[in-house]
Structure formats: structure tokens, C-alpha cells
Motif scaffolding. Structure first.
Motif, PDB file in Angstrom:
ATOM      1  N   HIS A  28       0.757  -1.209  -0.034  1.00  0.00           N
ATOM      2  CA  HIS A  28      -0.015  -0.013   0.123  1.00  0.00           C
ATOM      3  C   HIS A  28       0.704   1.449  -0.047  1.00  0.00           C
ATOM      4  N   SER A  29       1.901   1.230   0.526  1.00  0.00           N
ATOM      5  CA  SER A  29       2.977   2.436   0.463  1.00  0.00           C
ATOM      6  C   SER A  29       3.499   2.650  -1.035  1.00  0.00           C
ATOM      7  N   ASP A  80       2.402  11.578  -1.278  1.00  0.00           N
ATOM      8  CA  ASP A  80       3.457  12.410  -0.681  1.00  0.00           C
ATOM      9  C   ASP A  80       3.089  12.865   0.500  1.00  0.00           C
ATOM     10  N   ALA A  81       2.004  12.417   1.115  1.00  0.00           N
ATOM     11  CA  ALA A  81       1.901  12.862   2.684  1.00  0.00           C
ATOM     12  C   ALA A  81       2.869  12.077   3.550  1.00  0.00           C
ATOM     13  N   ALA A  82       3.520  11.277   3.268  1.00  0.00           N
ATOM     14  CA  ALA A  82       4.887  10.561   3.767  1.00  0.00           C
ATOM     15  C   ALA A  82       5.916  11.714   4.092  1.00  0.00           C
ATOM     16  N   HIS A  83       5.816  12.972   3.394  1.00  0.00           N
ATOM     17  CA  HIS A  83       7.050  13.663   3.483  1.00  0.00           C
ATOM     18  C   HIS A  83       6.430  15.205   3.335  1.00  0.00           C
ATOM     19  N   THR A  84       5.186  15.473   2.714  1.00  0.00           N
ATOM     20  CA  THR A  84       4.873  16.966   2.695  1.00  0.00           C
ATOM     21  C   THR A  84       3.539  16.958   3.286  1.00  0.00           C
ATOM     22  N   ASP A  85       3.076  18.314   3.691  1.00  0.00           N
ATOM     23  CA  ASP A  85       1.732  18.412   4.320  1.00  0.00           C
ATOM     24  C   ASP A  85       0.561  17.948   3.388  1.00  0.00           C
ATOM     25  N   ASN A 100       1.004   4.893   9.635  1.00  0.00           N
ATOM     26  CA  ASN A 100       0.791   5.272  10.834  1.00  0.00           C
ATOM     27  C   ASN A 100       1.547   6.691  11.585  1.00  0.00           C
ATOM     28  N   ASN A 101       2.739   6.502  11.551  1.00  0.00           N
ATOM     29  CA  ASN A 101       3.710   7.473  11.965  1.00  0.00           C
ATOM     30  C   ASN A 101       3.680   9.021  11.533  1.00  0.00           C
ATOM     31  N   GLN A 102       3.853   8.792  10.273  1.00  0.00           N
ATOM     32  CA  GLN A 102       3.630  10.199   9.468  1.00  0.00           C
ATOM     33  C   GLN A 102       2.324  10.830   9.416  1.00  0.00           C
ATOM     34  N   LEU A 103       1.231  10.166   9.380  1.00  0.00           N
ATOM     35  CA  LEU A 103       0.045  10.700   9.376  1.00  0.00           C
ATOM     36  C   LEU A 103      -0.439  10.875  10.733  1.00  0.00           C
ATOM     37  N   ASN A 104       0.022  10.325  11.730  1.00  0.00           N
ATOM     38  CA  ASN A 104      -0.565  10.564  13.114  1.00  0.00           C
ATOM     39  C   ASN A 104       0.232  11.949  13.641  1.00  0.00           C
ATOM     40  N   TRP A 105       1.644  12.053  13.132  1.00  0.00           N
ATOM     41  CA  TRP A 105       2.408  13.136  13.356  1.00  0.00           C
ATOM     42  C   TRP A 105       1.757  14.427  12.591  1.00  0.00           C
ATOM     43  N   GLN A 106       1.191  14.041  11.435  1.00  0.00           N
ATOM     44  CA  GLN A 106       0.732  15.476  10.604  1.00  0.00           C
ATOM     45  C   GLN A 106      -0.754  15.799  11.420  1.00  0.00           C
ATOM     46  N   TRP A 107      -1.533  14.535  11.908  1.00  0.00           N
ATOM     47  CA  TRP A 107      -2.687  14.914  12.526  1.00  0.00           C
ATOM     48  C   TRP A 107      -2.458  15.830  13.868  1.00  0.00           C
ATOM     49  N   MET A 108      -1.395  15.659  14.491  1.00  0.00           N
ATOM     50  CA  MET A 108      -1.021  16.282  15.761  1.00  0.00           C
ATOM     51  C   MET A 108      -0.439  17.810  15.217  1.00  0.00           C
ATOM     52  N   ALA A 109       0.368  17.752  14.265  1.00  0.00           N
ATOM     53  CA  ALA A 109       0.725  19.003  13.786  1.00  0.00           C
ATOM     54  C   ALA A 109      -0.189  20.049  13.177  1.00  0.00           C
ATOM     55  N   GLY A 110      -1.320  19.521  12.724  1.00  0.00           N
ATOM     56  CA  GLY A 110      -2.580  20.259  12.315  1.00  0.00           C
ATOM     57  C   GLY A 110      -2.352  20.429  10.710  1.00  0.00           C
TER      58      GLY A 110
END
Length: 458
Positions: free
Chosen positions: A101-102, A281-286, A368-378
Motif C-alpha cells: 500500500h505504500s 506524498d503525505a509521507a513527506h509533505t503536508d 501510521n507514524n507520518q499521518l499521526n504526526w501530521q494529525w497532531m501538527a495540524g
């Protein structure tokens, strides 16, 4: 003799393994194969804790196969080249594997398909092996993926899950196909001192114990930092030593609020995969940019290092960061707190935090890691991008007597709650004797900086 190859990736188990069952049904004789792909190392995905856990998983998988008359073939190098080499050596007609899936994994899968087809072989890819509901199976009207969890979860919960596949009784493997020695945990340097053991056997023991002692209270206690009552199944789900499909079936049969809450967490796991599958691209960009001008290593190096080392002066943050280094794991509530602190209080780029977590987390995966971080970063799928979690308020709520803090920050072991959460407020405190730092920034100052940066005053 008809032979098939089963390529194991993030599905290191025998129970509920559709690719293995399909290969046995098709050929009768199979080559269970795992390739230590050098591209994974070159891409920076191979962290020590995950390398050690992987070694445990492969050893356990090989042992289970030997109990059934087979063995695991392990080789190292370029995945496509190694699979094609084994296919030729075994004179196999087809390869079976779980769907990827990645972006990295799907590109690798496509390259393998082209190489096999050029040689007259076939690749069969099986869905719903590493996830319960594959990306793209449930979609909203007019879009290729859900951007908000709640409507996704409503449809996800109605999706029909496949039946669980029993483990095979025998796995015949051709003797002439050779592999290299299995990797060993002891050969991996730099791992966390309390890193848990890996493997399907260990994962199933953990499930059995949790079903007896923790599942019923999960909904009530999962945010209690000191109780440590979460399932701790995340690493086994990441490596596929446990099947998410089987866990959901079991939880639904069990019933109750705890089981429902656990299933909801598994839905979050699938949610992140469908987002990343649609937006690699959400693995590395907003995912949703806020046009942040984040502080970086150059502008906030000392603050970032204090966060990494668990020396920020905020006890619950420091406790969590020390737990991460010691265990290769962190409580989910603590992950939210530490991510909020780095991105909102220190206003540091979420990618810096995500990279640190990926280095240490045994369950660390890109979705999970990148998108949870983005969730918290807004910058991700959170519908409230400017939310800030106050570490003191949160500590008093989820660690009211300070047990979690004292467990991981022994400098504060002599303090009672609530002083253990705000040691800087104690009158006459001998800070030198305490050997604990002052806060790297007052919370009010951090909040003002963040609001100015985001253009929000409320």
C-alpha cells in the motif's frame, strides 16, 4: 513437480495467511521466501529496533514452518533480483504475496510483476492480508479516499471481512533451494534495552493474555499512562505476526465497549493506509498545508535535542521520550502529547519528530507514524488543526498521581502529585540537587508563538 513461491513481507505468520494457502492449493510444494531488501536499508526504513524484532519474527516463522515439514528461505539483496533467482532455482511457475500500500512497496511490486511476466511467470497479489479493509474498497462519493475518520469508520464498519484462513498442517519445501543463515537479534547493535520479543508465537501469547486481563477494561483505561493497559499489539500488526482480520473477528465475537474500542483503533490503522495510498506524498509533505515556517535543527537545535533526550523540563514529555528510547515503544496518549509539544509548543517541523520516532519505534511504519504526526501538527486529517495539548493539564488528567512520571524520570521520584508535574513551582527547590532542567520555554510563550505563526489569536 509444480512449485510456487510465497514471498513474505509484512505478513510474518502462518495463521490467516491467504497467499500461503493459495500457493499450497495451487502447487502443493512451495518455497516460503523472505528477502532482506537492501532498498529498505538504503531508504532509511531499517532501524535497529525493527531489525532486531524482525530477526525474532523470522526465527519464529522458520521454526513454525519446520514443525510442518518446511523451512524459511532467507536471502539478501535486491528484492526483484532475488525473487527471480529463487523462482528460477525452484523452477516455480508463480509467486504469491500480500498486497502493498505504500508508494515504495507498490513500485517494488510492479517491478517484480514485470520481471516475472517477462520470464513467463505469474505474480498473484492477495488483498486484506496486512489490513482489514484494503485502500479503495470504501470511498466517498466524488473522491478516491476519505479525508475524515468518522465517515470512513461508518463505512469501514459495514464492510464484509473475509473469513480467517487456518494455518496449514504441512508445508512441503523443495530441498535444493538454498538460503542464507537467519539473522539474529544479538547481531543488531543499538537496540532499546527493553525491546519486546517478536514473532507469531509471542504475538498470539500476548493476544491470549490481553483478552483475559485487559480487553474488557480497554475503553476505560487505554489513556491511563501509568496503568499501561493498552494491548501492545502494534509491533505485531506492523510485522504481520498477527492478522488484523482475525483480531477484528475475535473482538466482535467477544463484544463489549473494550472490544469495540480496540476495533476502532484497527479502523484508524486502515484509515491511514487509505489516505497514504491515495496521497503518497503525505509521507513527506503536508497533507493540508498551513503554510508553516517551522523552526528547524538550525534555528531550534537545542530545544529539539532536549526533546529527544527527555530533558525539556516538562515531566510527562520527558517520561514519554525516555520510555521511547528504553522500550522502542510509547503509550499512544504520550505519542500525542510529545508530538503536540514539539510541533505546537516548540513550533518545530513535524518531519523532525516523525524521523526520530521512526528511528526508535518498533511499530514504526510510514502510514501510521507520518499521518499521526501530521494529525497532531495540524497539517493532516485533523478537523481542528490548531488544537494544542497542554502537557501539564494532560499529565494531571492521565497520570494524576504521577506514577508514570516517576517511573521514567527518577530525578523526580521524591515528589508527590501535583508537584511532580510542575516541579518549577516548588518554593525553595534546590534545582542543582534535583538535576532536572527548567522548562525549555514557558507554555504561554510557546502558545503565543504558535498562534502568531498560524495567524490565530483564539
Amino acid at each position: 513437480m509444480h512449485v510456487s513461491v510465497v514471498l513474505f513481507t509484512s505478513d510474518l505468520r502462518l495463521r490467516d495467511h491467504p497467499p500461503l494457502r493459495a500457493a499450497l492449493d495451487s502447487a502443493g510444494t512451495v518455497v516460503p521466501l523472505f528477502v532482506r531488501d537492501r532498498a529498505v536499508t538504503e531508504a532509511g526504513f531499517a532501524a535497529p529496533n525493527r531489525g532486531a524484532f524482525l530477526a525474532d519474527c523470522l526465527t519464529d516463522l522458520d521454526s513454525s514452518l519446520r514443525e510442518r515439514g518446511g523451512r524459511l528461505v532467507v536471502c539478501s539483496g535486491d528484492l526483484v533480483e532475488e525473487v527471480c533467482r529463487v523462482v528460477t532455482e525452484a523452477d516455480a511457475d508463480e509467486v504469491h504475496m500480500a498486497a502493498a500500500h505504500s508508494r515504495f512497496a507498490t513500485r517494488r511490486e510492479d517491478a517484480l510483476r514485470r520481471a516475472l511476466e517477462a520470464d513467463g511467470r505469474r505474480l498473484f497479489v492477495h488483498d486484506a492480508v496486512t489490513v482489514a479493509v484494503p485502500p479503495g474498497e470504501v470511498t466517498p462519493s466524488g473522491s478516491d479516499h476519505f479525508a475524515v475518520f468518522t465517515p470512513y469508520h461508518r463505512q469501514w464498519a459495514q464492510a464484509r471481512l473475509r473469513d480467517v484462513v487456518a494455518a496449514p498442517r504441512r508445508v512441503p519445501v523443495p530441498e535444493h533451494v538454498k538460503g542464507e543463515p537467519l539473522p539474529a537479534r544479538d547481531d543488531v547493535p543499538g537496540i532499546s534495552p527493553a525491546l519486546p520479543a517478536g514473532g507469531e508465537s509471542e504475538g498470539r501469547k500476548r493476544v491470549t493474555a490481553y483478552w483475559r486481563r485487559g480487553l474488557g477494561a480497554y475503553d476505560d483505561t487505554r489513556d491511563d499512562l501509568a496503568a499501561d493497559s493498552t494491548s501492545r499489539l502494534s509491533a505485531h500488526l506492523h510485522f504481520g505476526t498477527l492478522s488484523p482480520v482475525e483480531l477484528i473477528h475475535r473482538a466482535r465475537r467477544h463484544g463489549g465497549p473494550g472490544a469495540e474500542a480496540l476495533v476502532r483503533q484497527l479502523a484508524w490503522r486502515d484509515f491511514h493506509r487509505q489516505v497514504l495510498a491515495a496521497r503518497p506524498d503525505a509521507a513527506h509533505t503536508d497533507y493540508r498545508t498551513q503554510r508553516d515556517r517551522w523552526r528547524t535543527e538550525r534555528t531550534a537545535g537545542d530545544d529539539i535535542e532536549a526533546w529527544r533526550q527527555g530533558r525539556t523540563g516538562y515531566p510527562v514529555i520527558d517520561a514519554a521520550m525516555r520510555q521511547l528510547r528504553h522500550e522502542g515503544w510509547m503509550h499512544n496518549r504520550a505519542r500525542l502529547l510529545t508530538a503536540s509539544f514539539l510541533t505546537k509548543t516548540l513550533y518545530v517541523d513535524w518531519r523532525i519528530g516523525a524521523a526520530h520516532f521512526l528511528h526508535w519505534l518498533v511499530d514504526g511504519d510510514v502510514a501510521n507514524n507520518q499521518l499521526n504526526w501530521q494529525w497532531m501538527a495540524g497539517t493532516g486529517t485533523d478537523t481542528r488543526p490548531n488544537r494544542v495539548l497542554n502537557p501539564v493539564t494532560q499529565a494531571k488528567r492521565y497520570d494524576p498521581d504521577g506514577t508514570y512520571v516517576r517511573r521514567w524520570v527518577p530525578e523526580l521520584a521524591g515528589l508527590d502529585a501535583p508537584a511532580v508535574h510542575e516541579p518549577w513551582k516548588l518554593p525553595g527547590l534546590d534545582r542543582a540537587a534535583l538535576d532536572y532542567p527548567d522548562p525549555v520555554v514557558p507554555l504561554s510563550e510557546g502558545l503565543d508563538r504558535f498562534r502568531r505563526a498560524r495567524g490565530k489569536q483564539g
